[in-house]
Enzyme design. Structure first.
Site, PDB file in Angstrom:
ATOM      1  N   ASP A 147      -5.496  -8.444  11.559  1.00 50.67           N
ATOM      2  CA  ASP A 147      -4.681  -8.559  13.581  1.00 50.67           C
ATOM      3  C   ASP A 147      -5.811  -8.720  13.895  1.00 50.67           C
ATOM      4  O   ASP A 147      -6.308  -8.240  13.899  1.00 50.67           O
ATOM      5  CB  ASP A 147      -3.353  -7.403  13.782  1.00 50.67           C
ATOM      6  CG  ASP A 147      -2.465  -7.242  14.098  1.00 50.67           C
ATOM      7  OD1 ASP A 147      -2.234  -8.482  15.103  1.00 50.67           O
ATOM      8  OD2 ASP A 147      -1.348  -6.711  14.665  1.00 50.67           O
ATOM      9  N   SER A 167       0.472  -1.041  -0.059  1.00 51.80           N
ATOM     10  CA  SER A 167      -0.144  -0.431   0.226  1.00 51.80           C
ATOM     11  C   SER A 167       0.921   1.560   0.171  1.00 51.80           C
ATOM     12  O   SER A 167       2.230   0.944   0.618  1.00 51.80           O
ATOM     13  CB  SER A 167      -0.988  -0.034   1.774  1.00 51.80           C
ATOM     14  OG  SER A 167      -0.418   0.156   2.656  1.00 51.80           O
ATOM     15  N   PHE A 174      -2.710 -13.221  14.020  1.00 55.00           N
ATOM     16  CA  PHE A 174      -3.718 -13.917  13.439  1.00 55.00           C
ATOM     17  C   PHE A 174      -3.331 -14.378  12.157  1.00 55.00           C
ATOM     18  O   PHE A 174      -4.140 -15.360  12.130  1.00 55.00           O
ATOM     19  CB  PHE A 174      -4.333 -12.699  13.493  1.00 55.00           C
ATOM     20  CG  PHE A 174      -5.962 -12.672  13.228  1.00 55.00           C
ATOM     21  CD1 PHE A 174      -6.883 -13.368  13.293  1.00 55.00           C
ATOM     22  CD2 PHE A 174      -6.298 -12.154  11.868  1.00 55.00           C
ATOM     23  CE1 PHE A 174      -8.119 -13.658  12.973  1.00 55.00           C
ATOM     24  CE2 PHE A 174      -7.380 -11.575  11.434  1.00 55.00           C
ATOM     25  CZ  PHE A 174      -8.456 -12.177  11.606  1.00 55.00           C
ATOM     26  N   ASP A 225       4.769  -3.896   8.437  1.00 54.33           N
ATOM     27  CA  ASP A 225       5.563  -3.611   7.009  1.00 54.33           C
ATOM     28  C   ASP A 225       7.014  -3.662   7.128  1.00 54.33           C
ATOM     29  O   ASP A 225       7.833  -3.604   6.429  1.00 54.33           O
ATOM     30  CB  ASP A 225       5.201  -2.746   6.453  1.00 54.33           C
ATOM     31  CG  ASP A 225       3.140  -2.803   6.687  1.00 54.33           C
ATOM     32  OD1 ASP A 225       2.818  -3.892   6.093  1.00 54.33           O
ATOM     33  OD2 ASP A 225       2.397  -1.800   6.677  1.00 54.33           O
TER      34      ASP A 225
END
Length: 296
Positions: free
Chosen positions: A120, A14, A150, A221
Site C-alpha cells: 500500500d 493472516s 497500489f 481485509d
C-alpha cells in the site's frame, strides 16, 4: 439444507493473536452476516506489523497441505466461497492455485474472491516474487478481485492517477480473468473513491468516500469480506457496493472516534487505532446508507 441457505467460506489469510487484520478482520463480520467461516492462517503472529515487535510463524506449502488434506479426507471441503488475503510465502501462494482448482471441481459454482495483498502507499510488504505468482497463477483463477490502488498498479504495470487510467487498468484486470474488479480505495485529487466493475452485469460504478484523517490496518481485509458477503446477499452490484462501503465507513468512523477518546498514553499508536469491530456490530449487520454509488 442447501448451500444457498448456509454459505460456507474457506478464508485463507493472516492471523494475529491481538488486534484485527486478516482472518481476525474478516471472520466476525462474515459470521454476523450468516456465513459459516473455516479459517486457514497463512501466518500466525502476535500482532500486525505496525507494532514495534512482531513474533510468530509463517506457514509454508507443507503446512497448508496438511490442513487441506485433513479437510478432504473428512469430506469437509465443500465450500460456496474461497477468500484469500495476506500470504507471506511464495510456496504457500502457489499451493493456493492448486487448491482453487480442487475446490472448483468439488463445487463448480464456487466463487473465489482474491484480495491480492502485496502492499500500500507505494510500498510492498510481501516478498517481491509474490507479484508474478498473483499475476500469472492466482488472479486468472479469481471470480472477484479486490486490490487497492497500489496493487492494481503492481498487477498491470500501469499507474492510476486519473479515473481514465484506472478504467484502463480495470479492463486489463478483467482480461486476466476476474468477472468482477472492486478497487477498494483510490486517492485522486485529495478524495478517496472506490470503483467497482462487473463484466457479467456490464456495470461500472464509483462511490465517493469521505476521507478520515488516519490510516487503518485491516480495512482492506474487511472490505474484501464485506464485498464477498454482499455480492452474495444482495440482488444487484450497486446495492452490494453501497452496503459494503457504508458498513466499512461505519466501522472506520467508530474506530476513529474511539481513537480520539483513547486514554492510555502508554499504548502504541497501532493499538489505539485497531479496528473496533465488536463495537461496530450494528454497522456490519445493518449499515445506514449515507454514501451512494453512481454509474460511470
Amino acid at each position: 439444507m442447501n448451500s444457498k441457505k448456509s454459505p460456507r467460506i474457506l478464508s485463507i489469510q493472516s492471523h494475529v493473536v491481538s488486534g484485527y487484520v486478516g482472518n481476525k478482520s474478516a471472520t466476525f463480520p462474515l459470521q454476523l452476516l450468516g456465513f459459516e467461516v473455516d479459517a486457514i492462517n497463512s501466518v500466525q503472529l502476535s500482532n500486525h506489523t505496525g507494532y514495534k515487535v512482531i513474533k510468530g510463524q509463517v506457514l509454508n506449502d507443507k503446512d497448508i497441505d496438511e490442513l487441506v488434506d485433513g479437510l478432504a479426507e473428512n469430506n469437509l471441503n465443500h465450500y460456496t466461497h474461497l477468500l484469500t488475503g495476506y500470504v507471506g510465502s511464495a510456496s504457500f501462494l502457489k499451493r493456493i492455485a492448486a487448491l482453487v482448482q480442487t475446490l472448483k471441481r468439488k463445487n463448480p459454482n464456487l466463487i473465489y474472491v482474491c484480495d491480492p495483498v502485496m502492499g500500500d502507499n507505494g510500498h510492498m510488504y510481501v516478498p517481491k516474487e509474490l507479484k508474478d505468482i498473483y499475476k500469472n497463477d492466482i488472479v486468472p483463477l479469481a471470480d472477484i478481485v479486490t486490490p487497492n490502488q497500489f496493487e492494481t498498479e503492481l498487477l498491470t504495470g500501469r499507474s492510476a492517477n486519473s479515473l481514465n487510467e484506472l478504467q484502463t487498468i480495470i479492463k486489463e484486470l478483467h482480461k486476466m480473468g476476474p468477472q468482477t474488479v472492486a478497487v477498494s480505495s483510490v486517492e485522486m485529487n485529495n478524495r478517496v473513491i472506490a470503483v467497482i466493475s462487473s463484466l457479467k452485469d456490464d456495470i461500472l460504478l464509483k462511490i465517493d468516500i469521505p476521507k478520515i484523517p488516519s490510516t487503518f490496518t485491516g480495512s482492506g481485509d474487511l472490505f474484501a469480506a464485506l464485498f464477498l458477503a454482499h455480492t452474495y446477499l444482495q440482488e444487484d452490484i450497486k446495492t452490494a457496493t453501497e452496503k459494503t462501503i457504508n458498513s466499512l465507513q461505519g466501522v472506520l468512523c467508530e474506530t476513529f472516534k474511539s481513537f480520539q477518546e483513547y486514554k492510555d498514553d502508554g499504548a502504541q499508536f497501532a493499538q489505539k487505532i485497531e479496528l473496533r469491530l465488536i463495537q461496530s456490530k450494528r454497522h456490519i449487520e445493518n449499515p445506514e446508507i449515507k454514501l451512494r454509488a453512481e454509474f460511470l
